[in-house]
Scaffold this active site. Structure first.
Site, PDB file in Angstrom:
ATOM      1  N   LYS A   1     -10.254  12.762   8.065  1.00 15.97           N
ATOM      2  CA  LYS A   1      -9.653  12.521   9.380  1.00 15.97           C
ATOM      3  C   LYS A   1      -9.628  13.823  10.182  1.00 15.97           C
ATOM      4  CE  LYS A   1      -6.479   8.802   8.050  1.00 15.97           C
ATOM      5  NZ  LYS A   1      -7.161   7.770   8.845  1.00 15.97           N
TER       6      LYS A   1
ATOM      7  N   ASP B   1     -12.174   6.904   3.806  1.00 16.67           N
ATOM      8  CA  ASP B   1     -10.943   6.751   4.600  1.00 16.67           C
ATOM      9  C   ASP B   1     -10.497   5.286   4.665  1.00 16.67           C
ATOM     10  OD1 ASP B   1      -8.786   7.494   6.111  1.00 16.67           O
ATOM     11  OD2 ASP B   1      -9.917   7.721   7.983  1.00 16.67           O
TER      12      ASP B   1
ATOM     13  N   ARG C   1      -7.446  -0.553   1.291  1.00 16.28           N
ATOM     14  CA  ARG C   1      -7.947  -1.830   0.747  1.00 16.28           C
ATOM     15  C   ARG C   1      -8.398  -1.678  -0.694  1.00 16.28           C
ATOM     16  NH1 ARG C   1     -12.239  -2.113   5.544  1.00 16.28           N
ATOM     17  NH2 ARG C   1     -10.534  -0.887   6.443  1.00 16.28           N
TER      18      ARG C   1
ATOM     19  N   GLU D   1      -9.335   3.522   2.360  1.00 13.56           N
ATOM     20  CA  GLU D   1      -8.863   3.607   0.973  1.00 13.56           C
ATOM     21  C   GLU D   1      -7.767   2.597   0.653  1.00 13.56           C
ATOM     22  OE1 GLU D   1      -7.592   5.275   3.367  1.00 13.56           O
ATOM     23  OE2 GLU D   1      -5.453   5.071   2.962  1.00 13.56           O
TER      24      GLU D   1
ATOM     25  N   ASP E   1       1.704   6.682   5.344  1.00 19.20           N
ATOM     26  CA  ASP E   1       0.722   5.680   4.945  1.00 19.20           C
ATOM     27  C   ASP E   1       1.143   4.894   3.701  1.00 19.20           C
ATOM     28  OD1 ASP E   1      -1.618   4.363   5.579  1.00 19.20           O
ATOM     29  OD2 ASP E   1      -2.923   5.748   4.483  1.00 19.20           O
TER      30      ASP E   1
ATOM     31  N   ASP F   1      -2.728  10.356   3.422  1.00 21.52           N
ATOM     32  CA  ASP F   1      -4.112   9.925   3.632  1.00 21.52           C
ATOM     33  C   ASP F   1      -4.861  10.960   4.473  1.00 21.52           C
ATOM     34  OD1 ASP F   1      -6.484   8.597   3.984  1.00 21.52           O
ATOM     35  OD2 ASP F   1      -5.666   7.049   5.330  1.00 21.52           O
TER      36      ASP F   1
ATOM     37  N   LYS G   1       0.858  -1.196   0.000  1.00 16.90           N
ATOM     38  CA  LYS G   1       0.000   0.000   0.000  1.00 16.90           C
ATOM     39  C   LYS G   1       0.886   1.236   0.000  1.00 16.90           C
ATOM     40  CE  LYS G   1      -3.098   2.701   3.043  1.00 16.90           C
ATOM     41  NZ  LYS G   1      -3.924   2.715   4.274  1.00 16.90           N
TER      42      LYS G   1
HETATM   43  N1  BES Z   1      -4.101   4.721   6.925  1.00 14.09           N
HETATM   44  C1  BES Z   1      -5.203   4.447   7.768  1.00 14.09           C
HETATM   45  C2  BES Z   1      -4.856   3.502   8.926  1.00 14.09           C
HETATM   46  C3  BES Z   1      -3.860   4.025   9.909  1.00 14.09           C
HETATM   47  C4  BES Z   1      -4.274   4.673  11.057  1.00 14.09           C
HETATM   48  C5  BES Z   1      -2.510   3.822   9.715  1.00 14.09           C
HETATM   49  C6  BES Z   1      -3.351   5.140  11.968  1.00 14.09           C
HETATM   50  C7  BES Z   1      -1.587   4.288  10.630  1.00 14.09           C
HETATM   51  C8  BES Z   1      -2.004   4.946  11.760  1.00 14.09           C
HETATM   52  C9  BES Z   1      -6.333   3.821   6.967  1.00 14.09           C
HETATM   53  O1  BES Z   1      -6.420   4.244   5.655  1.00 14.09           O
HETATM   54  C10 BES Z   1      -7.590   4.203   7.644  1.00 14.09           C
HETATM   55  O2  BES Z   1      -7.898   5.367   7.658  1.00 14.09           O
HETATM   56  N2  BES Z   1      -8.297   3.235   8.194  1.00 14.09           N
HETATM   57  C11 BES Z   1      -9.520   3.492   8.876  1.00 14.09           C
HETATM   58  C12 BES Z   1     -10.511   2.439   8.438  1.00 14.09           C
HETATM   59  C13 BES Z   1     -11.921   2.733   8.853  1.00 14.09           C
HETATM   60  C14 BES Z   1     -12.446   3.934   8.123  1.00 14.09           C
HETATM   61  C15 BES Z   1     -12.758   1.518   8.546  1.00 14.09           C
HETATM   62  C16 BES Z   1      -9.237   3.398  10.373  1.00 14.09           C
HETATM   63  O3  BES Z   1      -8.409   2.598  10.784  1.00 14.09           O
HETATM   64  O4  BES Z   1      -9.826   4.181  11.116  1.00 14.09           O
HETATM   65 ZN    ZN Z   2      -4.704   4.908   4.795  1.00 13.25          ZN
HETATM   66 MN    MN Z   3      -7.552   6.005   5.460  1.00 14.02          MN
END
Ligand code: BES
Ligand code: ZN
Ligand code: MN
Length: 497
Positions: free
Chosen positions: A275, A345, A349, A347, A286, A268, A263
């Site tokens: 966020k 968010d 996947r 994204e 990210d 992000d 990824k």
């Molecule tokens: N890049 C984030 C996950 C992340 C969070 C990585 C903190 C490193 C530190 C990912 O894209 C994300 O935002 N995931 C969301 C998923 C949710 C919307 C289902 C998350 O983990 O809140």
């Molecule tokens: Zn992300």
């Molecule tokens: Mn995200």
């Protein structure tokens, strides 16, 4: 400060006039080299005063007494020889590098009572020194002034070891892996304004000089392939996406390749499901999965691993301009499966869905392992000391667990199953990109599994381990380079020769 360490090995050498480093076994017992470095024997007194007992990776240092050839003597404990620790020698080397200070020349004596220090141990020690010396200081214009380590520039380290000649050979491979780790750290640390998808793709292209075959797919080419999931994420950014494909052919052509997918979200924001501001700056990291894959490909090529390996990285920026995708949008992935994007968010996947499918479809690898800073939930589950491991293949999972223990880039297996898979069924499309409130890392993995067909596959959720990492003996923190050592070891122990 980042210091360039120039390492050489010698069977014997005079102590450096600046700094000598000694090892001590438990109880503060020193080897024969101590005689020449500390003829007055004042170290024993220093140990007593400071309470230094030679515990593993404990350190102490003195300004040397009259009669010593060195100005300064540092001592690193190796602990009880009867209970060696996983990755111990690299961590000892890291602890030693932490003692370099301002020295420009140092001699390290790998000699301690009751322990046989072979070529492997000496090379690992040197490897740990390289990892510890790294820090991200490219954008500091005043180097070495107000820095905790107090020094910049080169330091020449002579490692004195009985197995010097063999250690030098071993070290060549270790150095290749260290370069890969440091490359991954650099990519993760680099801010997103300076490392967009195009710049990242160029960094991947540079692996060409090591003999890696690199192709960079443009937006147009990805459109033609039908990568609607990846492109949907990218469409809110003025900076176009790229897919970089790296191939290292170190084995006969007829050997099936192993594949790694990363990824690479260079930043992000969350998109329209944005966020919160606090901590958003961390989202420059990210792309830790893509960084690990790139670092791994560097390591494999630089040490000429006898394996055929593929690295595929999806490079996009998740931004929110007038063209950004909306919650509720339905996109069609390269696999033909449709996805309802309920949260922009989630994204990573979406990017991986197309990158994994493309990789498996084109290369038919023996296995595919993807790495992604995918979910905050994995940190809730495992903290920062294990990556989440998901796999459809027990043998592959077992090998990853073993490589994790050996390198101390540890992974912990979490479950997959039909009950979890059901949670991402969608009312309006084949699937949705988020599950419910619970098991967020698992539903993310279930989503990815819908794009792997029957290929042996493992997913590593490295959100807690690749970025925002605590400092250790071998890392000054934040970007760890997690994944490079783990996967290099996986390949070395199981898929070469
Ligand atoms: N890049 C984030 C996950 C992340 C969070 C990585 C903190 C490193 C530190 C990912 O894209 C994300 O935002 N995931 C969301 C998923 C949710 C919307 C289902 C998350 O983990 O809140
Ligand atoms: Zn992300
Ligand atoms: Mn995200």
């Amino acid at each position: 400060m980042s210091r360039t360490i120039e390492i050489s090995f010698a069977r014997s050498a005079k102590p450096s006039d600046e700094l000598s480093v000694l090892l001590a076994a438990d109880g503060g017992r020193l080897g024969a080299a101590a005689q020449a470095v500390d003829p007055s024997g004042v170290l024993a007194r220093a140990f007593r005063i400071s309470g230094f007992r030679g515990k593993a990776r404990a350190t102490t240092e003195i300004v040397a007494a009259q009669g010593s050839p060195s100005d300064r003597i540092a001592v690193v404990g190796v602990g009880d020889p009867a209970s060696p620790q996983p990755d111990g020698w690299a961590r000892l080397g890291g602890a030693a590098a932490g003692q370099l200070g301002k020295a420009r020349k140092a001699t390290v004596f790998l000699d301690v009572p009751g322990i046989e220090i072979g070529a492997r141990e000496a090379a690992d020690f040197a490897f740990g020194m390289l990892l510890r010396a790294y820090s991200f200081d490219r954008y500091k214009t005043k180097k070495g002034e107000d820095d905790a380590n107090g020094a910049a520039g080169k330091v020449a380290v002579t490692i004195v070891a009985a197995a010097a000649t063999a250690a030098k050979k071993e070290f060549a491979a270790a150095q290749a892996v260290a370069e890969g780790v440091l490359l991954a750290r650099d990519l993760v640390n680099e801010p997103a304004n300076l490392l967009g998808p195009l710049e990242f793709a160029e960094r991947a292209r540079e692996l060409g000089r090591l003999g890696v075959k690199v192709e960079i797919l443009t937006e147009k080419e990805m459109k033609k392939l039908g990568m609607g999931a990846l492109l949907g994420v990218a469409q809110g950014s003025v900076r176009p996406p790229r897919l970089a494909v790296m191939q290292w052919n170190g084995a006969p052509r007829n050997r099936r390749p192993v594949a790694f997918v990363g990824k690479g979200v260079v930043f992000d924001t969350g998109g329209n499901s944005m966020k919160p501001a606090s901590g958003m700056e961390d989202m420059k990291g990210d792309m830790g999965g893509a960084a690990a894959v790139t670092g791994l490909m560097h390591a494999l090529a630089a040490r000429k691993a006898t394996v055929n390996a593929i690295g595929v990285i999806g490079l996009v920026e998740n931004m929110v301009d007038g063209n950004a995708q909306r919650p509720g949008d339905i996109v069609t992935s390269m696999s033909g499966q449709t996805i309802e994007v309920l949260n922009t968010d989630a994204e990573g996947r979406l990017v991986l869905a197309d990158a994994i499918w493309y990789c498996i479809d084109r290369f038919k690898p023996a296995f595919a392992i993807d790495l992604a800073t995918l979910t905050g939930a994995v940190m809730v589950a495992l903290g920062q000391h294990h990556a989440g491991l998901f796999s459809n293949n027990d043998e592959l999972a077992g090998r990853l667990l073993a490589a994790g223990l050996a390198t101390q880039e540890r992974v912990w297996r979490l479950p997959l199953g039909p009950e979890y898979d059901k949670l991402i069924d969608s009312k309006n499309a084949d699937m949705k990109n988020i599950g419910g409130r619970y098991g967020g890392s698992i539903t993310a993995a279930q989503f990815l599994q819908r794009f792997v067909k029957d290929t042996a596959w493992a997913h590593l959720d490295i959100a807690g381990t690749a970025m925002g990492s605590p400092a250790t003996e071998i890392s000054q923190g934040w970007a760890s380079g997690f994944g490079v050592r783990l996967l290099d070891r996986l390949v070395r122990d199981n898929y070469e020769g």
